[in-house]
Design an enzyme around this catalytic site. Structure first.
Site: not given
Ligand SMILES: O=C(CO)[C@H](O)[C@H](O)COP(=O)(O)O
Length: 220
Positions: A28, A101, A92, A82, A95
């Protein structure tokens, strides 16, 4: 925290230079970055994307999505996290895009991580640590993770109770209840388990810059 995410993402645009191919993460916070990138889309050559989700958003804004095999090393990667510790080491994979990544982070000269203040921690591990695994190795890896960490791995499910499938066709185990005192050693140990594709600990290759959203944003 929505506004803080947007503030961090807008600040990260300052790292984008004309003619760049920009590595783009997932989530997000990154969605705000992609929207900002869309405004200067004519100044960049394109993007390398870490997920189908980000690819769709980039293309919808007219930004060309390129194959990392054809771009060579990237100058810049922008992604969320995260959790982030004071050494810019990250958890991380919330998502489920951790493997791509990690690949793009490794291929990039500068990794700019954009977060809201709630992501900052002293010790990584309050957020369950994601591990992407080959489906047939799921139970084996879960047992080995329990043996290594003494913390509980949980098979990630979607809202309908089905196992989450990553863009690479794999499963995710989330390891709950960790306090990670040596992130580099744990990253190495988990990477050694047969069937592990990647672990969402970014310690061996931490972020280079962390931008924490706020008014004004803080650059660490
Ligand atoms: O690692 C990730 C996806 O795999 C994201 O960067 C992580 O989950 C942070 O998400 P958000 O910006 O929605 O808080």
């Amino acid at each position: 925290m929505t506004e803080a995410k947007r503030q961090a993402a807008e600040k990260a645009i300052e790292y984008v230079e004309d003619g760049m191919i920009v590595g783009v993460g997932t989530g997000s916070t990154v969605a705000y970055f992609i929207d900002a990138l869309g405004r200067i889309g004519d100044r960049i050559k394109g993007a390398v994307s870490s997920s189908e989700q980000s690819t769709q958003r980039l293309r919808a804004l007219g930004i060309e999505v390129l194959d990392l095999n054809s771009t060579g090393p990237l100058s810049l990667y922008v992604d969320g996290a995260d959790e982030c510790d004071p050494h810019k080491r990250l958890i991380k994979g919330g998502g489920a895009a951790l493997t791509r990544e990690k690949i793009i982070a490794e291929a990039s000269e500068k990794f700019v991580c954009i977060v809201d203040p709630a992501k900052q921690v002293d010790v990584l591990g309050r957020f369950p640590l994601p591990v992407e695994v080959i489906p047939m190795a799921r139970s084996l890896v879960a047992r080995e993770l329990l043996a290594i960490t003494r913390a509980q791995p949980v098979w990630r499910q979607d809202a309908e109770g089905r196992g989450v499938v990553t863009d690479n066709g794999n499963a995710i185990l989330d390891v709950h209840g960790l306090a990670i005192t040596d992130p580099v050693a744990l990253e190495q140990a988990i990477n050694q388990i047969p069937g592990v594709v990647s672990v969402g600990l970014f310690a061996r290759r931490p972020a280079d810059v962390v931008i924490v959203g706020g008014e004004p944003p803080r650059v660490l």
